[in-house]
Design an enzyme around this catalytic site. Structure first.
Site, short mmCIF file in Angstrom:
data_model
loop_
_atom_site.label_atom_id
_atom_site.label_comp_id
_atom_site.label_asym_id
_atom_site.label_seq_id
_atom_site.Cartn_x
_atom_site.Cartn_y
_atom_site.Cartn_z
N VAL A 168 -1.88 -0.75 0.69
CA VAL A 168 -1.29 -0.50 2.25
C VAL A 168 -2.68 -0.53 3.25
O VAL A 168 -2.59 -1.32 4.22
CB VAL A 168 -0.96 0.90 2.16
CG1 VAL A 168 -0.33 1.11 3.61
CG2 VAL A 168 0.43 0.84 1.31
N GLU A 188 4.91 2.74 6.05
CA GLU A 188 5.03 1.41 5.84
C GLU A 188 6.12 1.12 4.71
O GLU A 188 6.83 2.16 4.06
CB GLU A 188 3.42 1.17 4.87
CG GLU A 188 3.10 2.14 3.82
CD GLU A 188 3.79 1.85 2.50
OE1 GLU A 188 3.88 2.64 1.57
OE2 GLU A 188 4.76 0.77 2.27
N ASN A 203 13.96 4.39 0.94
CA ASN A 203 13.52 4.08 -0.73
C ASN A 203 14.66 4.65 -1.58
O ASN A 203 15.03 4.05 -2.59
CB ASN A 203 12.34 4.67 -1.22
CG ASN A 203 11.08 3.54 -0.91
OD1 ASN A 203 11.37 2.40 -0.32
ND2 ASN A 203 9.87 3.98 -1.36
N GLY A 244 10.86 0.87 -11.62
CA GLY A 244 9.42 1.51 -11.99
C GLY A 244 8.62 1.35 -10.54
O GLY A 244 9.33 1.29 -9.60
N CYS A 275 6.34 3.63 -6.23
CA CYS A 275 7.15 4.22 -4.97
C CYS A 275 8.61 4.72 -5.51
O CYS A 275 8.78 6.21 -5.10
CB CYS A 275 7.36 3.21 -3.91
SG CYS A 275 5.65 2.62 -3.11
N ARG A 328 2.20 1.04 -13.12
CA ARG A 328 2.65 2.66 -12.82
C ARG A 328 4.24 2.55 -13.03
O ARG A 328 5.02 2.17 -12.37
CB ARG A 328 2.08 3.02 -11.40
CG ARG A 328 0.80 3.07 -11.22
CD ARG A 328 0.37 3.49 -9.84
NE ARG A 328 0.32 2.29 -8.83
CZ ARG A 328 0.20 2.05 -7.83
NH1 ARG A 328 -0.60 3.02 -6.91
NH2 ARG A 328 0.14 0.70 -7.07
C1 UDX Z 1 9.50 -0.77 -3.28
C2 UDX Z 1 10.19 -1.09 -1.86
O1 UDX Z 1 10.85 -2.29 -2.21
C3 UDX Z 1 9.39 -1.09 -0.83
O2 UDX Z 1 10.05 -1.52 0.48
C4 UDX Z 1 8.68 0.42 -0.53
O3 UDX Z 1 7.96 0.40 0.55
C5 UDX Z 1 7.95 0.49 -1.83
O4 UDX Z 1 8.63 0.43 -2.92
P1 UDX Z 1 7.99 -2.15 -4.78
O5 UDX Z 1 7.85 -0.64 -5.59
O6 UDX Z 1 6.60 -2.45 -4.60
O7 UDX Z 1 8.62 -1.62 -3.45
O8 UDX Z 1 8.70 -3.13 -5.57
P2 UDX Z 1 10.17 -3.47 -5.66
O9 UDX Z 1 10.32 -4.86 -5.50
O10 UDX Z 1 11.15 -2.89 -4.67
O11 UDX Z 1 10.89 -3.30 -7.20
C6 UDX Z 1 10.97 -1.60 -7.56
C7 UDX Z 1 11.18 -1.86 -8.85
O12 UDX Z 1 12.80 -1.89 -9.18
C8 UDX Z 1 11.09 -2.64 -9.94
O13 UDX Z 1 10.78 -2.08 -11.29
C9 UDX Z 1 12.01 -3.87 -10.09
O14 UDX Z 1 12.31 -4.34 -11.36
C10 UDX Z 1 13.28 -2.77 -9.76
N1 UDX Z 1 14.42 -3.47 -9.28
C11 UDX Z 1 14.27 -4.08 -7.94
C12 UDX Z 1 15.61 -3.58 -10.09
O15 UDX Z 1 15.58 -3.10 -11.30
N2 UDX Z 1 16.62 -4.40 -9.40
C13 UDX Z 1 16.52 -4.75 -8.16
O16 UDX Z 1 17.80 -5.61 -7.89
C14 UDX Z 1 15.47 -4.67 -7.37
#
Ligand code: UDX
Length: 442
Positions: free
Chosen positions: A11, A155, A212, A261, A264, A331
């Site tokens: 970030v 963010e 989130n 996972g 966040c 993580r």
């Molecule tokens: C997320 C939010 O998208 C973002 O806006 C926030 O600021 C931080 O958290 P991030 O954790 O980087 O971002 O990854 P993201 O792409 O959202 O995926 C998170 C998890 O959800 C991953 O483990 C992914 O495999 C899972 N996921 C995502 C699913 O299982 N199904 C989906 O349809 C989308």
């Protein structure tokens, strides 16, 4: 302007690049010497598409300067706190936010001006007012809204899309007590041509949790529907495609899989659930989102157990260790509960990931067996269990699996492969939410 960014994580770095791109003079403060040296040489201490190129350019053009602490001889018109708020044993660990607040306050002691102080870190509603502002007042001897102006500016960055989400965000949220401060903060983002929501700090902090939690809710909804879909013989991906075409629902974040996972979603939904309990308004939705996610690992393991007729002594290739593709971040990766469950059920596990193996080994106590290539990982395996939809896994050919594996059985935790192509090649395919489940074990 001269802007100080506190925290050299993804970030902080993305924010530093944003202000440098806007023509401001940026000081990125990263106390960890190893990370600071990497950043100062124009390299990010994490993988994030496009960051290194911009970082190197901005460092070379002296628009971005990296330091281990706030330089005393520089006055800043804005400070941006981007330090980590990891999940601790008793909820969120706010120590870094508190320390950064005091450091900003101490720095203000030596300078004139009435700077903005942005808090970007994800924090429970009320943190800016109750934790950050008092510490800055105490350390600076100044009054909030007079000698400095605090702003909550959460963010919404996704790992792997940090620059896109920074330079082309869907919206910006600024929360401050005084409307004049909100307007002043909003001017920082005017060039982004997206909605800028001006509100109070507590609301801004709450927006981040609520956003989130809803995204995680969509995922747990898809994961729960997936179990039902398989039981009634339909493909949940076909269902969710048609469901998502309703713009009130939207097709994104409905991909059923091994669960969410990352640093966040798990932390933020747990944080929201804990906040709701503290307020004596428990959130059954947040609790259910977490319960579904936690049980998704066992659901995938049961699929695997039934697909291979019992895991005891079986050779399983666990493919994909990072929490999502294009990152080495493990993580809260769902690969960990899958790995542990396979071992507990007596399987011999070989893991493969293009970049996250070392990080995953650090998570797992015992020595893991890691294959140098996908081919070596599946060679002689009774089962291939996919946890991350890496493109290398997506390009696995059915004929190869048939040839390399001892028993050609695939359990696809991220619906990465084409079920029909595999079945045509004689590979037994089972995926989360796929229309066919393995027969129940005798
Ligand atoms: C997320 C939010 O998208 C973002 O806006 C926030 O600021 C931080 O958290 P991030 O954790 O980087 O971002 O990854 P993201 O792409 O959202 O995926 C998170 C998890 O959800 C991953 O483990 C992914 O495999 C899972 N996921 C995502 C699913 O299982 N199904 C989906 O349809 C989308």
């Amino acid at each position: 302007m001269r802007v100080a960014i506190l925290g050299g994580g993804f970030v902080g770095v993305a924010t530093a690049l944003f202000y440098a791109d806007g023509g401001h003079r940026v000081t990125l403060v990263e106390p960890n010497p190893v990370r600071a040296d990497l950043l100062a040489s124009g390299r990010a201490p994490f993988r994030e598409p496009g960051v290194d190129a911009r970082l190197r350019r901005d460092v070379e053009r002296l628009r971005l300067h990296v330091d281990r602490r706030l330089p005393l001889d520089v006055s800043f018109q804005a400070y941006v706190i981007c330090v980590g708020t990891p999940a601790g044993p008793r909820g969120l660990d706010l120590r870094a936010v508190r320390l950064a607040s005091t450091q900003v306050g101490r720095h203000l002691h030596h300078h004139a001006g009435r700077p903005l102080v942005f808090l970007k870190s994800t924090v429970p509603p009320g943190t800016l007012e109750e934790e950050v502002v008092p510490r800055i007042e105490r350390a600076s001897g100044r009054r909030a809204d007079v000698g400095f102006h605090a702003v909550s500016n959460p963010e919404f960055l996704r790992e792997g899309a940090a620059l896109r989400d920074t330079f082309r965000p869907d919206r910006v949220v600024v929360g401050a007590r005084k409307p004049s401060t909100r307007r002043r903060a909003a001017r920082h983002f005017q060039r982004l041509r997206c909605p800028i929501v001006e509100t109070d700090p507590r609301t801004a902090e709450f927006v981040k949790y609520a956003a989130n939690a809803f995204l995680a809710l969509k995922i747990s909804y898809a994961n729960e529907m997936a179990r039902l879909a398989s039981a009634v013989g339909v493909d949940v991906y076909e269902v969710m495609h048609a469901v998502g075409l309703d713009p009130r629902i939207g097709t994104q974040f409905l991909r059923a899989g091994a669960g969410f996972g990352g640093s966040c979603f798990p932390k933020d939904v747990r944080g929201l659930a804990a906040l709701a309990r503290r307020m004596r308004r428990p959130s059954r939705l947040a609790e259910a989102v977490l319960a579904i996610n936690d049980s998704q690992g066992n659901y995938v393991l049961d699929l695997a157990e039934r697909a291979v007729g019992g895991l005891e002594g079986r050779r399983v290739a666990l493919l994909g260790l990072s929490f999502k593709p294009d990152t080495d971040d493990v993580r809260e990766t769902r690969a960990l509960p899958l790995y542990r469950g396979l071992r507990e059920r007596g399987a011999r596990v070989t893991v493969w990931d293009p970049v996250a193996t070392a990080n995953f080994q650090a998570l797992v106590g015992e020595k893991i067996r890691a294959a140098p290539s996908l081919r070596e990982a599946v060679r002689g395996a009774d089962l291939a269990l996919i946890q991350t939809e890496w493109r290398q896994i997506r390009s696995l050919r059915a004929a190869d699996l048939k040839r390399w594996m001892r028993r050609a059985i695939v359990v696809d935790g991220r619906r990465t492969l084409d079920p029909e192509a595999l079945e045509r090649a004689g590979v037994a395919y089972f995926g989360v939410g796929w229309r066919r489940e393995p027969r129940r074990r005798a």
